[in-house]
Design an enzyme around this catalytic site. Structure first.
Site, PDB file in Angstrom:
ATOM      1  N   LEU A  12     -11.363   5.832  -9.146  1.00  0.00           N
ATOM      2  CA  LEU A  12     -11.688   6.088  -7.169  1.00  0.00           C
ATOM      3  C   LEU A  12     -10.946   4.900  -6.815  1.00  0.00           C
ATOM      4  CD1 LEU A  12     -13.553   8.743  -6.137  1.00  0.00           C
ATOM      5  CD2 LEU A  12     -14.011   6.552  -4.912  1.00  0.00           C
ATOM      6  N   VAL A  13      -9.931   5.317  -5.719  1.00  0.00           N
ATOM      7  CA  VAL A  13      -9.767   4.345  -4.784  1.00  0.00           C
ATOM      8  C   VAL A  13      -9.729   5.590  -3.672  1.00  0.00           C
ATOM      9  CG1 VAL A  13      -6.929   3.688  -3.704  1.00  0.00           C
ATOM     10  CG2 VAL A  13      -8.033   3.636  -6.369  1.00  0.00           C
ATOM     11  N   GLY A  15      -8.850   5.882   0.888  1.00  0.00           N
ATOM     12  CA  GLY A  15      -7.764   5.116   1.495  1.00  0.00           C
ATOM     13  C   GLY A  15      -6.391   5.276   0.673  1.00  0.00           C
ATOM     14  N   ALA A  16      -5.740   6.163  -0.121  1.00  0.00           N
ATOM     15  CA  ALA A  16      -5.510   6.362  -1.237  1.00  0.00           C
ATOM     16  C   ALA A  16      -4.432   6.733  -0.830  1.00  0.00           C
ATOM     17  CB  ALA A  16      -5.841   7.270  -2.480  1.00  0.00           C
ATOM     18  N   SER A  18      -2.296   6.251   1.558  1.00  0.00           N
ATOM     19  CA  SER A  18      -1.506   5.272   2.548  1.00  0.00           C
ATOM     20  C   SER A  18      -1.242   3.894   1.601  1.00  0.00           C
ATOM     21  CB  SER A  18      -1.574   5.184   3.651  1.00  0.00           C
ATOM     22  OG  SER A  18      -0.921   3.787   4.321  1.00  0.00           O
ATOM     23  N   ASP A  63     -14.340  11.110   4.234  1.00  0.00           N
ATOM     24  CA  ASP A  63     -14.635  10.177   5.334  1.00  0.00           C
ATOM     25  C   ASP A  63     -15.710   9.189   4.859  1.00  0.00           C
ATOM     26  OD1 ASP A  63     -15.022   8.521   7.419  1.00  0.00           O
ATOM     27  OD2 ASP A  63     -15.025  10.497   8.910  1.00  0.00           O
ATOM     28  N   TYR A 158     -12.406  -6.122  13.814  1.00  0.00           N
ATOM     29  CA  TYR A 158     -11.974  -5.858  13.017  1.00  0.00           C
ATOM     30  C   TYR A 158     -12.571  -7.209  11.799  1.00  0.00           C
ATOM     31  CZ  TYR A 158      -8.594  -5.227   9.060  1.00  0.00           C
ATOM     32  OH  TYR A 158      -7.680  -6.028   8.200  1.00  0.00           O
ATOM     33  N   THR A 193       3.041  -2.151   5.057  1.00  0.00           N
ATOM     34  CA  THR A 193       1.664  -1.152   5.111  1.00  0.00           C
ATOM     35  C   THR A 193       2.068  -0.196   6.457  1.00  0.00           C
ATOM     36  OG1 THR A 193      -0.008  -1.292   5.983  1.00  0.00           O
ATOM     37  CG2 THR A 193       0.689  -2.057   3.783  1.00  0.00           C
TER      38      THR A 193
HETATM   39  P1  NAD Z   1      -3.156   1.713   6.193  1.00  0.00           P
HETATM   40  O1  NAD Z   1      -3.313   2.068   7.422  1.00  0.00           O
HETATM   41  O2  NAD Z   1      -1.581   2.153   5.353  1.00  0.00           O
HETATM   42  O3  NAD Z   1      -4.216   2.632   4.682  1.00  0.00           O
HETATM   43  C1  NAD Z   1      -5.315   2.754   5.463  1.00  0.00           C
HETATM   44  C2  NAD Z   1      -5.854   4.473   4.821  1.00  0.00           C
HETATM   45  O4  NAD Z   1      -6.759   4.559   4.839  1.00  0.00           O
HETATM   46  C3  NAD Z   1      -5.078   5.663   4.928  1.00  0.00           C
HETATM   47  O5  NAD Z   1      -4.175   6.518   3.820  1.00  0.00           O
HETATM   48  C4  NAD Z   1      -5.882   6.413   5.509  1.00  0.00           C
HETATM   49  O6  NAD Z   1      -6.286   7.875   5.717  1.00  0.00           O
HETATM   50  C5  NAD Z   1      -7.471   5.839   4.984  1.00  0.00           C
HETATM   51  N1  NAD Z   1      -8.707   6.324   5.917  1.00  0.00           N
HETATM   52  C6  NAD Z   1      -8.668   5.337   7.189  1.00  0.00           C
HETATM   53  N2  NAD Z   1      -9.873   5.732   7.826  1.00  0.00           N
HETATM   54  C7  NAD Z   1     -10.622   6.735   6.816  1.00  0.00           C
HETATM   55  C8  NAD Z   1     -11.707   7.237   6.294  1.00  0.00           C
HETATM   56  N3  NAD Z   1     -12.672   7.252   7.541  1.00  0.00           N
HETATM   57  N4  NAD Z   1     -12.350   7.851   5.267  1.00  0.00           N
HETATM   58  C9  NAD Z   1     -11.056   7.728   4.585  1.00  0.00           C
HETATM   59  N5  NAD Z   1     -10.023   7.651   4.574  1.00  0.00           N
HETATM   60  C10 NAD Z   1      -9.681   6.331   5.515  1.00  0.00           C
HETATM   61  O7  NAD Z   1      -3.430  -0.300   5.623  1.00  0.00           O
HETATM   62  P2  NAD Z   1      -3.282  -0.868   4.480  1.00  0.00           P
HETATM   63  O8  NAD Z   1      -2.399  -1.828   4.942  1.00  0.00           O
HETATM   64  O9  NAD Z   1      -3.277  -0.282   3.265  1.00  0.00           O
HETATM   65  O10 NAD Z   1      -4.963  -1.306   4.007  1.00  0.00           O
HETATM   66  C11 NAD Z   1      -5.949  -0.723   3.453  1.00  0.00           C
HETATM   67  C12 NAD Z   1      -6.630  -1.745   3.039  1.00  0.00           C
HETATM   68  O11 NAD Z   1      -6.425  -2.842   3.277  1.00  0.00           O
HETATM   69  C13 NAD Z   1      -7.612  -1.529   4.387  1.00  0.00           C
HETATM   70  O12 NAD Z   1      -9.313  -1.701   4.014  1.00  0.00           O
HETATM   71  C14 NAD Z   1      -7.221  -2.987   5.092  1.00  0.00           C
HETATM   72  O13 NAD Z   1      -8.188  -3.161   6.518  1.00  0.00           O
HETATM   73  C15 NAD Z   1      -7.016  -4.078   4.304  1.00  0.00           C
HETATM   74  N6  NAD Z   1      -6.318  -5.068   4.563  1.00  0.00           N
HETATM   75  C16 NAD Z   1      -4.741  -5.072   4.716  1.00  0.00           C
HETATM   76  C17 NAD Z   1      -3.395  -5.504   4.809  1.00  0.00           C
HETATM   77  C18 NAD Z   1      -2.190  -4.895   5.430  1.00  0.00           C
HETATM   78  O14 NAD Z   1      -1.572  -6.314   5.746  1.00  0.00           O
HETATM   79  N7  NAD Z   1      -1.947  -3.698   5.526  1.00  0.00           N
HETATM   80  C19 NAD Z   1      -4.336  -6.871   5.059  1.00  0.00           C
HETATM   81  C20 NAD Z   1      -5.154  -6.775   5.148  1.00  0.00           C
HETATM   82  C21 NAD Z   1      -6.890  -6.275   4.658  1.00  0.00           C
END
Ligand code: NAD
Length: 249
Positions: A12-13, A15-16, A18, A63, A158, A193
């Site tokens: 189960l993933v 934030g899947a 994006s 959510d 954050y 991303t």
């Molecule tokens: P992203 O914005 O591309 O994707 C995040 C996803 O989470 C989206 O599909 C969104 O709809 C979903 N989401 C947001 N709130 C939600 C909720 N309340 N319930 C369910 N789903 C929800 O982000 P990403 O870049 O893929 O980041 C993924 C994870 O990695 C995050 O936790 C982020 O903080 C962490 N991260 C990302 C980076 C980066 O550079 N992209 C760096 C360090 C950490």
């Protein structure tokens, strides 16, 4: 990771829909797992499933910041493949950057709700399901961030949540070890991303200059490490916080 190493497993993933979450779904499916793609944005999760095929994946609208939404997802997730997930990846996350003196309470609460409370709610609900069903070799992977150590100006909310994820992960690893459940987290650097697409180009250029590899990371480069932590090949890795940043500190 090796093709087929996760055969027979359900993952189960969150934030899947994006970025890192979607790339993780792809790689866990490549390695043989059935994947439940969870997102607040159902359409986005469905797009992930469309790519993977509905015989080996399913979408769920959840959510993660809502206890009720997470709780009611457990029964639904179990129904999808008649088995509780033994791989859980907490990738849902948001940013609401701003200077502290001007940060609205709402922006603090929203970031806390998704990044830290959401990780807690999903971990608790799905660890309980694994334990109740006496499923061994569970593995939970949480997404922290290198921002937990860089502590960037304008990211107090954050940074605090991502530092919290590291502590949360370590406590969970100590509490769940006796159930055969491992818990680890990853600290990505700057990954290409939609989350980072909104970062100003000037900031991205500074990051690239400071990064020894001289570039942003790709979501698949994080997903590969998640796939490793999800697999039996990491069977003695527990309570770890792994930086995947191209050397950026
Ligand atoms: P992203 O914005 O591309 O994707 C995040 C996803 O989470 C989206 O599909 C969104 O709809 C979903 N989401 C947001 N709130 C939600 C909720 N309340 N319930 C369910 N789903 C929800 O982000 P990403 O870049 O893929 O980041 C993924 C994870 O990695 C995050 O936790 C982020 O903080 C962490 N991260 C990302 C980076 C980066 O550079 N992209 C760096 C360090 C950490």
């Amino acid at each position: 990771m090796s093709v087929g190493v996760l055969a027979g497993k359900v993952a189960l993933v969150t934030g899947a829909g994006s970025g890192i979450g979607r790339a993780t779904c792809r790689l866990l499916a490549r390695d043989g797992a059935k994947v439940i793609a969870v997102d607040r944005n159902l359409k986005a999760a469905q797009e992930t499933v469309q790519e993977l095929g509905s015989d080996r994946s399913a979408a769920l609208e959840v959510d993660v910041s809502s206890a009720q939404s997470v709780q009611s997802s457990v029964a639904e997730a179990l129904k999808k493949f008649q088995q509780a997930p033994t791989i859980v990846v907490n990738s849902a996350g948001i940013t609401r950057d701003g200077y502290l003196l001007k940060m609205p309470e709402r922006d603090y609460d929203d970031v806390y709700g998704v990044n830290l409370k959401g990780t807690f709610l999903v971990t608790q609900a799905y660890a309980k399901a694994m334990i109740e069903q006496k499923l061994e070799n569970g593995t939970i992977v949480n997404l922290s961030s290198i921002v937990a150590k860089m502590n960037n100006v304008g990211q107090a909310n954050y940074a605090a949540t991502k530092a919290g994820v590291i502590s949360f992960t370590e406590v969970a690893s100590k509490e769940f070890g006796k159930f055969g459940i491992r818990v680890n987290c990853i600290l990505p650097g700057y990954i290409d991303t939609p989350m980072v697409a909104v970062v100003p180009d000037s900031v991205k250029q500074q990051v690239v200059q400071r990064c020894p590899l001289g570039r942003l990371g790709q979501p698949e480069e994080i997903a590969e490490v998640i796939a490793f932590l999800a697999s039996p090949q990491s069977s003695y890795v527990n309570g770890a916080a792994i930086e995947v940043t191209g050397g950026l500190k």
